[in-house]
Design a protein around this motif. Structure first.
Motif, PDB file in Angstrom:
ATOM      1  N   THR A   1       0.861  -1.184   0.000  1.00 55.33           N
ATOM      2  CA  THR A   1       0.000   0.000   0.000  1.00 55.33           C
ATOM      3  C   THR A   1       0.896   1.232   0.000  1.00 55.33           C
ATOM      4  N   ARG A   2       0.528   2.213  -0.814  1.00 53.51           N
ATOM      5  CA  ARG A   2       1.313   3.450  -0.874  1.00 53.51           C
ATOM      6  C   ARG A   2       0.433   4.584  -1.370  1.00 53.51           C
ATOM      7  N   HIS A   3       0.431   5.699  -0.654  1.00 51.97           N
ATOM      8  CA  HIS A   3      -0.327   6.894  -1.042  1.00 51.97           C
ATOM      9  C   HIS A   3      -1.795   6.568  -1.330  1.00 51.97           C
ATOM     10  N   GLY A   4      -2.379   5.694  -0.528  1.00 50.06           N
ATOM     11  CA  GLY A   4      -3.785   5.347  -0.694  1.00 50.06           C
ATOM     12  C   GLY A   4      -4.061   4.314  -1.753  1.00 50.06           C
ATOM     13  N   LEU A   5      -3.021   3.787  -2.404  1.00 50.18           N
ATOM     14  CA  LEU A   5      -3.168   2.771  -3.442  1.00 50.18           C
ATOM     15  C   LEU A   5      -2.814   1.404  -2.887  1.00 50.18           C
ATOM     16  N   LEU A   6      -3.515   0.376  -3.364  1.00 49.73           N
ATOM     17  CA  LEU A   6      -3.217  -0.998  -3.003  1.00 49.73           C
ATOM     18  C   LEU A   6      -2.847  -1.775  -4.248  1.00 49.73           C
TER      19      LEU A   6
ATOM     20  N   ILE B   1      -3.758  -2.475  -9.623  1.00 50.43           N
ATOM     21  CA  ILE B   1      -3.581  -1.413  -8.643  1.00 50.43           C
ATOM     22  C   ILE B   1      -4.956  -0.793  -8.418  1.00 50.43           C
ATOM     23  N   TRP B   2      -5.271  -0.516  -7.168  1.00 53.41           N
ATOM     24  CA  TRP B   2      -6.632  -0.109  -6.806  1.00 53.41           C
ATOM     25  C   TRP B   2      -6.580   1.052  -5.839  1.00 53.41           C
ATOM     26  N   ASN B   3      -7.368   2.083  -6.115  1.00 52.52           N
ATOM     27  CA  ASN B   3      -7.568   3.177  -5.175  1.00 52.52           C
ATOM     28  C   ASN B   3      -8.976   3.018  -4.594  1.00 52.52           C
ATOM     29  N   PRO B   4      -9.095   2.472  -3.384  1.00 54.61           N
ATOM     30  CA  PRO B   4     -10.433   2.226  -2.823  1.00 54.61           C
ATOM     31  C   PRO B   4     -11.207   3.490  -2.513  1.00 54.61           C
ATOM     32  N   SER B   5     -10.539   4.642  -2.425  1.00 52.33           N
ATOM     33  CA  SER B   5     -11.231   5.896  -2.121  1.00 52.33           C
ATOM     34  C   SER B   5     -11.906   6.474  -3.354  1.00 52.33           C
ATOM     35  N   THR B   6     -11.166   6.549  -4.470  1.00 51.83           N
ATOM     36  CA  THR B   6     -11.743   7.063  -5.714  1.00 51.83           C
ATOM     37  C   THR B   6     -12.405   5.955  -6.528  1.00 51.83           C
ATOM     38  N   ARG B   7     -12.196   4.705  -6.106  1.00 55.52           N
ATOM     39  CA  ARG B   7     -12.741   3.517  -6.779  1.00 55.52           C
ATOM     40  C   ARG B   7     -12.175   3.350  -8.189  1.00 55.52           C
ATOM     41  N   GLU B   8     -10.944   3.766  -8.341  1.00 55.03           N
ATOM     42  CA  GLU B   8     -10.257   3.577  -9.620  1.00 55.03           C
ATOM     43  C   GLU B   8      -9.496   2.254  -9.578  1.00 55.03           C
ATOM     44  N   PHE B   9      -9.530   1.535 -10.692  1.00 50.95           N
ATOM     45  CA  PHE B   9      -8.987   0.172 -10.761  1.00 50.95           C
ATOM     46  C   PHE B   9      -8.188   0.041 -12.049  1.00 50.95           C
ATOM     47  N   LYS B  10      -6.921  -0.358 -11.919  1.00 53.04           N
ATOM     48  CA  LYS B  10      -6.078  -0.502 -13.107  1.00 53.04           C
ATOM     49  C   LYS B  10      -5.543  -1.930 -13.189  1.00 53.04           C
ATOM     50  N   ILE B  11      -5.836  -2.602 -14.283  1.00 55.92           N
ATOM     51  CA  ILE B  11      -5.321  -3.950 -14.528  1.00 55.92           C
ATOM     52  C   ILE B  11      -3.944  -3.821 -15.165  1.00 55.92           C
ATOM     53  N   LEU B  12      -2.957  -4.444 -14.571  1.00 60.39           N
ATOM     54  CA  LEU B  12      -1.599  -4.366 -15.099  1.00 60.39           C
ATOM     55  C   LEU B  12      -1.443  -5.274 -16.315  1.00 60.39           C
ATOM     56  N   PRO B  13      -0.634  -4.864 -17.288  1.00 59.41           N
ATOM     57  CA  PRO B  13      -0.433  -5.699 -18.487  1.00 59.41           C
ATOM     58  C   PRO B  13       0.370  -6.948 -18.129  1.00 59.41           C
ATOM     59  N   PRO B  14       0.235  -8.009 -18.950  1.00 61.42           N
ATOM     60  CA  PRO B  14       1.064  -9.197 -18.729  1.00 61.42           C
ATOM     61  C   PRO B  14       2.547  -8.846 -18.861  1.00 61.42           C
ATOM     62  N   SER B  15       3.379  -9.580 -18.150  1.00 62.61           N
ATOM     63  CA  SER B  15       4.814  -9.330 -18.217  1.00 62.61           C
ATOM     64  C   SER B  15       5.359  -9.678 -19.597  1.00 62.61           C
ATOM     65  N   SER B  16       6.272  -8.834 -20.060  1.00 62.51           N
ATOM     66  CA  SER B  16       6.948  -9.094 -21.340  1.00 62.51           C
ATOM     67  C   SER B  16       8.308  -9.749 -21.131  1.00 62.51           C
ATOM     68  N   VAL B  17       8.638 -10.072 -19.861  1.00 56.65           N
ATOM     69  CA  VAL B  17       9.931 -10.686 -19.558  1.00 56.65           C
ATOM     70  C   VAL B  17       9.981 -12.105 -20.126  1.00 56.65           C
ATOM     71  N   GLN B  18      11.077 -12.410 -20.808  1.00 56.92           N
ATOM     72  CA  GLN B  18      11.235 -13.729 -21.413  1.00 56.92           C
ATOM     73  C   GLN B  18      11.546 -14.772 -20.341  1.00 56.92           C
ATOM     74  N   ARG B  19      10.868 -15.919 -20.435  1.00 54.07           N
ATOM     75  CA  ARG B  19      11.163 -17.043 -19.558  1.00 54.07           C
ATOM     76  C   ARG B  19      12.267 -17.896 -20.176  1.00 54.07           C
ATOM     77  N   PRO B  20      13.261 -18.302 -19.385  1.00 50.68           N
ATOM     78  CA  PRO B  20      14.355 -19.107 -19.950  1.00 50.68           C
ATOM     79  C   PRO B  20      13.873 -20.501 -20.350  1.00 50.68           C
ATOM     80  N   THR B  21      14.502 -21.067 -21.348  1.00 48.39           N
ATOM     81  CA  THR B  21      14.186 -22.425 -21.801  1.00 48.39           C
ATOM     82  C   THR B  21      15.438 -23.285 -21.722  1.00 48.39           C
ATOM     83  N   TYR B  22      15.233 -24.594 -21.519  1.00 47.17           N
ATOM     84  CA  TYR B  22      16.339 -25.537 -21.394  1.00 47.17           C
ATOM     85  C   TYR B  22      16.009 -26.795 -22.189  1.00 47.17           C
TER      86      TYR B  22
END
Length: 397
Positions: free
Chosen positions: A104-109, A123-144
């Motif tokens: 939690t930081r500055h009212g955001l969870l 990320i969610w601001n329960p006071s303003t009721r704003e809700f942001k869905i984060l994009p999927p990670s673009s980080v490559q997963r290693p393969t073996y």
């Protein structure tokens, strides 16, 4: 009779002390007010007024095992209401597993699926009721060769503000579990990655992984002044010693503390990291037993000192977090939330029974301060969040 006009600066001074709910209603009064509420100066002043007055809002993280539903209970802080539940908040967005608060930081969870789904992060601001869905990670997963990645596990993380770049960042630790592609036998060696999300860039990147495994053992919050803290260990079981792993959001570097010799071996204690009155600390209690004693240690200037001890509280399952005046929220063996006052040694039952939750280990407590901070998201939708007023709360809130 002459018309009396209040200076606009005084009006703004009054408005920045009001609850977010009132300010949202006042958006329609005039365009100037509406635009003023969105300025960094007003947002900062409004937040710091709440912070200065210690206007904390408790959220109890719970799980109804009968309905198989995770939910949060928002508790009333009115003096005569004894932390009654005023509304329950459901999260249909998290359809695969229970959401966990990873900061939690500055009212955001920051909310994250607790296990293996990287698409359920928000990320969610329960006071303003704003809700942001984060994009999927673009980080490559290693393969073996000869191995197939069976599971991607998100172990723990933290959400904090980077003062250097004026950006909110979320760090998470990822474990990749592999199996033999032909036999299906699990590989004994897991692979670790660390990912960092920037709200300003709305993107992920990989950062070098530390040589230590962090543990998701903390109370309410594990970040302070742009630095995130986790417990970690060194040595072999049962003689593992405890250290603090930290990550600086500004320079994006890890560091590790010397061993905390005063807490003893990791296998013989219950320990939680926390932020207490502006300092990093640990709350330590012996392993086992239903009469709990606690030692609170805090670090100032690189030196650990014992802040205070709480002796033998009967019938306690686990600590939940500190409230004002050093009072400690606890979960007792009857599944009740209680509040312990160290100055009077009084243990007050709050009337919040979690017996239907069944999963006592899931019950956690978080605090946020109301804020107008925008996250460039969308307004709460029933597909993401459902609020249910409890009792006569609909007549009050």
């Amino acid at each position: 009779m002459p018309r009396f006009e209040v200076p606009e600066a005084l009006v703004m001074e009054i408005l920045c002390k009001l609850p977010v709910k009132s300010l949202i209603r006042f958006n329609c009064v005039c365009k100037y007010w509406c635009s003023s509420f969105q300025t960094p100066r007003f947002i900062s002043k409004h937040y710091h007024n709440n912070l200065k007055n210690n206007n904390l809002n408790p959220l109890l993280q719970r799980f109804d095992a009968n309905a198989n539903l995770p939910f949060f209970s928002q508790l009333s802080v009115e003096k005569d209401e004894n932390f009654l539940v005023k509304q329950n908040i459901l999260f249909p967005f998290f359809i695969h597993d229970s959401p966990h608060v990873w900061g939690t930081r500055h009212g955001l969870l920051c909310l994250h699926n607790s296990w293996m789904n990287e698409f359920e992060v928000a990320i969610w601001n329960p006071s303003t009721r704003e809700f942001k869905i984060l994009p999927p990670s673009s980080v490559q997963r290693p393969t073996y060769p000869g191995l197939t990645c069976q599971h991607v596990i998100f172990d723990c993380g933290a959400f904090e503000f980077d003062f250097k770049t004026d950006d909110y960042k979320f760090i998470r630790f990822v474990t990749l579990c592999f199996i033999d592609s032909e036999s299906g036998i699990e590989s004994p060696d897991d692979v670790s990655q660390v990912e960092l999300y920037s709200l300003k860039c709305d993107s992920w990147k990989e950062i070098p992984s530390p040589n230590y495994t962090p543990f998701d053992f903390y109370l309410s919050n594990n970040c302070l002044d742009g630095i995130c803290y986790w417990l970690t260990t060194t040595g072999n079981s049962p003689y593992e010693e405890v250290m603090i792993l930290s990550f600086d959001m500004a320079n994006e570097k890890f560091s590790v503390s010397p061993t905390l010799e005063f807490v003893g071996f990791f296998s013989k204690i219950n320990i939680r990291a926390l932020v207490f009155n502006g300092s990093v600390g640990v709350l330590v209690s012996p392993m086992g037993g239903i009469d709990k004693s606690f030692d609170l240690w805090v670090m100032n200037g690189g030196v650990w000192t014992k802040q205070f001890s709480i002796e033998s509280i009967p019938g306690v399952f686990s600590p939940l977090g500190f409230w004002k005046n050093d009072e400690l929220f606890l979960l007792n063996t009857n599944y009740e939330v209680v509040l312990f006052d160290p100055s009077t040694q009084e243990l007050k039952v709050l009337g919040i029974n979690t017996s239907l939750d069944h999963h006592r280990e899931y019950v956690s407590l978080f605090f946020y301060v109301e804020s107008l901070v925008s996250i460039n998201g969308i307004q709460e939708h029933k597909d993401h969040i459902i609020r249910q007023l409890v009792g006569d709360a609909s007549n009050k809130y």
